[in-house]
Design an enzyme around this catalytic site. Structure first.
Site, mmCIF file in Angstrom:
data_model
loop_
_atom_site.group_PDB
_atom_site.id
_atom_site.type_symbol
_atom_site.label_atom_id
_atom_site.label_comp_id
_atom_site.label_asym_id
_atom_site.label_seq_id
_atom_site.Cartn_x
_atom_site.Cartn_y
_atom_site.Cartn_z
ATOM 1 N N ASP A 56 50.923 70.549 31.654
ATOM 2 C CA ASP A 56 51.288 68.856 32.793
ATOM 3 C C ASP A 56 51.756 68.149 31.441
ATOM 4 O O ASP A 56 51.504 67.887 30.872
ATOM 5 C CB ASP A 56 50.254 68.501 33.092
ATOM 6 C CG ASP A 56 50.472 67.669 34.723
ATOM 7 O OD1 ASP A 56 51.276 67.020 34.950
ATOM 8 O OD2 ASP A 56 49.809 67.524 35.414
ATOM 9 N N ASP A 291 59.228 65.238 34.925
ATOM 10 C CA ASP A 291 57.615 66.500 35.361
ATOM 11 C C ASP A 291 58.370 67.869 35.620
ATOM 12 O O ASP A 291 59.308 68.030 36.898
ATOM 13 C CB ASP A 291 57.524 65.610 36.369
ATOM 14 C CG ASP A 291 56.661 66.468 37.360
ATOM 15 O OD1 ASP A 291 55.315 67.196 36.345
ATOM 16 O OD2 ASP A 291 55.599 66.311 38.070
#
Length: 423
Positions: A56, A291
């Site tokens: 992440d 992201d």
């Protein structure tokens, strides 16, 4: 596409994954899941406990599910479902409790469990990444205060958020902690996506990602960049990272707030050669957040630029089930004529720091889906905010033909084209 004799000669010795050019780096293979990319290259504790981790770019540490439930470890399955992968500190002889150094912390709301508590305690243990990299790192140890409704296909979150000067080990990426200890010689991490072709366009070869879906290089630039030759170079353009507070109001809402994101300012947004308006009412140009998890799926657009793209492409409303939709945004979806995709315009972006225009081709922002037994082509667009562009996520759709790099030392985002020799 036809290859020149010179390029074929170059490829003759490059069909296997290129040799690692930067000692001390690790090329971590990634597997695509509905949540995002995961890796099975991580082990924690002594003896080592394998821990499949969600990788992440937007999280601030090494998070791990544990037996802890409501502050104790006796009623684990009042919080976790049976079969949930986890790390058990009681089974590691190298675990060290850090609860005095870092008291338990809770975020609510958060972007893990939304309006259920994201609560963690802290400890340290030996983390192994791949066969050759290990060090003691601070861990965020999940203490669940509610029952999960499913078994997650991973036991932890390997965070790669930027680290700021005021951050201590409780909010530092495990990569950063290892780099600070000399485990990695370079502060760079980089990503390449070996995605599937949608419209028979060339894609990076799977062997470049070790047969997996992506490659997250820790401690250096992606080895894919070494495939460039002098006549076909792929320079890295570096952009200074910014802090963009609206991200915690519009997108990833945490309390206490989290601001550790790889973020740039967007100076231009175009559809073909048509300029799209930007919202500059928030202290300057709007934000671009990097992201590559599920919230990075879909080409980022504003409500208004998406509406314009629908007009240009002749999009028609289509209702998609969540498991069919190409991304998890709140915007509606439209279908387009599959035969006309090649005529659609590129979606373009310019980031503060360089005039280079970065593009997403229609073959990369249109997805094929099956609806009621028929193939449908759908615009894979994800919008955030209202009206003109204020913020957007740049993830796997944007990165399909690019290498994305982060510099943990100078706090920079790097972008490069995937070299032609990688296809």
């Amino acid at each position: 596409m036809w290859l020149s004799v010179a390029l074929l000669t170059l490829l003759d010795g490059a069909l296997a994954a290129p040799a690692r050019q930067h000692s001390g780096a690790f090329d971590m293979p990634l597997t695509w899941t509905p949540f995002g990319f995961t890796t099975d290259a991580i082990q924690i504790g002594t003896p080592p406990q394998p821990l499949v981790c969600f990788v992440d770019w937007t999280w601030i540490g090494q998070y791990a599910f544990t037996p802890r439930c409501h502050g104790g470890s006796q009623g684990t399955y009042a919080c976790l479902q049976h079969g949930q992968p986890l790390y058990n500190e009681t089974e590691s002889r190298t675990f060290a409790n850090q609860s005095v150094l870092y008291p338990e912390r809770t975020w609510n709301p958060n972007h893990f469990f939304f309006y259920n508590d994201l609560s963690v305690g802290f400890g340290s243990d030996i983390e192994r990444v791949g066969p050759d990299h290990q060090a003691r790192v601070t861990l965020q140890l999940a203490d669940m205060h509610f029952q999960l409704d499913m078994v997650y296909p991973f036991g932890g979150v390997y965070g790669l958020s930027p680290v700021f000067k005021s951050d201590n080990a409780s909010t530092q990426s495990p990569f950063y902690q290892m780099w600070q200890q000399g485990v990695y010689r370079s502060p760079l991490v980089s990503f390449v996506y070996c995605h599937n072709s949608t419209f028979d366009q060339p894609t990076p070869r799977r062997e470049l990602c070790h047969g997996k879906d992506g490659l997250q290089t820790l401690g250096g630039p992606s080895p894919v960049l070494s495939l460039s030759d002098k006549n076909n170079s792929s320079p890295i353009l570096w952009y200074d990272n910014i802090v963009f507070p609206p991200v915690n109001e519009i997108e990833f809402v945490y309390q206490p707030a989290v601001y550790n994101y790889w973020a740039l300012r967007l100076t231009r947004h175009l559809i073909g050669d048509e300029e799209q308006a930007l919202n500059t009412s928030i202290g300057g140009n709007p934000g671009a957040i990097f992201d590559h998890a599920s919230y990075g799926r879909g080409v980022p657009m504003s409500e208004n630029s998406y509406r314009r793209l629908i007009e240009i492409t002749g999009g028609r409303p289509v209702v998609l089930d969540a498991n069919v939709a190409p991304n998890n945004g709140n915007q509606s979806f439209v279908s387009v004529d599959c035969e006309k995709v090649s005529s659609f315009p590129n979606v373009k972006y310019v980031f503060e720091g360089h005039d280079r225009v970065w593009e997403v081709t229609p073959a990369n922002y249109v997805e094929r889906r099956e609806v009621d037994g028929k193939e449908v082509c759908v615009l894979n667009v994800r919008t955030l905010g209202e009206g003109d562009w204020i913020i957007g996520n740049f993830g796997e759709t944007f990165a399909k033909d690019k290498v994305v790099l982060f510099d943990f030392d100078k706090l920079r985002v790097g972008l490069a084209d995937v070299p032609a020799a990688a296809y």
